[in-house]
Design an enzyme around this catalytic site. Structure first.
Site, mmCIF file in Angstrom:
data_model
loop_
_atom_site.group_PDB
_atom_site.id
_atom_site.type_symbol
_atom_site.label_atom_id
_atom_site.label_comp_id
_atom_site.label_asym_id
_atom_site.label_seq_id
_atom_site.Cartn_x
_atom_site.Cartn_y
_atom_site.Cartn_z
ATOM 1 N N GLU A 143 50.346 41.409 80.407
ATOM 2 C CA GLU A 143 49.905 40.982 78.893
ATOM 3 C C GLU A 143 51.225 41.628 78.332
ATOM 4 O OE1 GLU A 143 47.448 41.065 74.907
ATOM 5 O OE2 GLU A 143 46.873 42.649 76.895
ATOM 6 N N GLU A 240 40.419 39.516 69.365
ATOM 7 C CA GLU A 240 40.542 40.346 69.705
ATOM 8 C C GLU A 240 41.112 41.504 68.254
ATOM 9 O OE1 GLU A 240 42.923 43.296 73.258
ATOM 10 O OE2 GLU A 240 43.347 42.237 72.371
#
Length: 258
Positions: A143, A240
């Site tokens: 990521e 998130e």
């Protein structure tokens, strides 16, 4: 239709962690993700998932000493043996929780002169982890994280992540597209997704710039959800974000997709 997973490290955070599974299910979520499961026994977490009919869609490999500020060890020279141990530990939890995807955090750059060596270590560790996970039919994710949220993080842009995918060529290695990070670093979100869609393994969302609910800020998420659906993205979308208040009070954005 998009499938949304509640991030239990950030949502429902007025409750003890194990109680958040039930809150997520009651709110209409079918999947959950979180940063790390390792404080709890695998069977305990698996029981919560089964009790509430939830799918575990993602968690991270052990990140080193997170409390002391470490943010992963995959790119840190001298930590290779520890990284390999972390892969095995994550695989154990993935099997117990039925989790198909694991994210390896890269770590922080403390000395820019060491970046070339860090990249060598990162690629070698990713190659090892991808092949170990492939033995268990699991997907490895990397990521890119923006430089504001985690200053010094080793990988920051989607273009970097997908260049690594192309270089390694491991079939079960994918990039985690966090639209919050991508908007801050690159923008042009739909064009970026369309360019790299084949390599996107998971998507996450949050409002920009404050990382609250995806109903306020500079990103038009309903429009993006529609386009992701039309593009055939069939993976999960992880929520998130940091709720502005009680999580349930901020779920108006989720109502059309519940």
């Amino acid at each position: 239709m998009p499938r949304f997973a509640a991030n239990l490290s950030m949502m429902f955070n007025d409750a003890p962690f194990l109680d958040r599974f039930g809150r997520a299910a009651k709110a209409g979520f079918k999947g959950v993700e979180y940063l790390f499961p390792y404080e709890f026994a695998p069977a305990e977490l698996a029981g919560r998932l089964a009790e509430h009919g939830l799918s575990q869609v993602l968690f991270n490999l052990p990140p080193g000493d997170f409390a002391a500020g470490e943010r992963g060890i995959a790119a840190i020279p001298g930590r290779e043996a520890e990284f390999r141990e972390s892969v095995d530990r994550a695989i154990e939890y993935a099997h117990a929780l039925g989790c198909p995807k694991l994210h390896a955090m890269a770590g922080l750059v403390s000395d820019e002169s060491q970046r070339p060596r860090m990249r060598e270590v990162y690629l070698e560790n990713l190659r090892y982890a991808a092949r170990r996970l492939a033995e268990h039919q699991l997907t490895l994710l990397i990521e890119p994280i923006n430089t504001r949220s985690i200053p010094g993080y080793f990988i920051n842009r989607q273009t970097e992540g997908h260049a690594i995918l192309a270089e390694l060529g491991e079939p079960n290695l994918r990039v985690q597209l966090d639209l919050f990070h991508a908007q801050i670093m690159e923008g042009d979100l739909i064009a970026g997704f369309q360019r790299f869609q084949a390599g996107v393994g998971h998507i996450q969302i949050a409002g920009v710039p404050d990382r609250h609910e995806p109903d306020l800020g500079e990103v038009n998420y309903p429009y993006l959800f529609k386009l992701l659906d039309e593009a055939g993205y069939d993976g999960w979308i992880g929520c998130e974000y940091n709720p502005r208040g009680l999580t349930e009070d901020g779920l108006g954005w989720f109502a059309p997709w519940r």
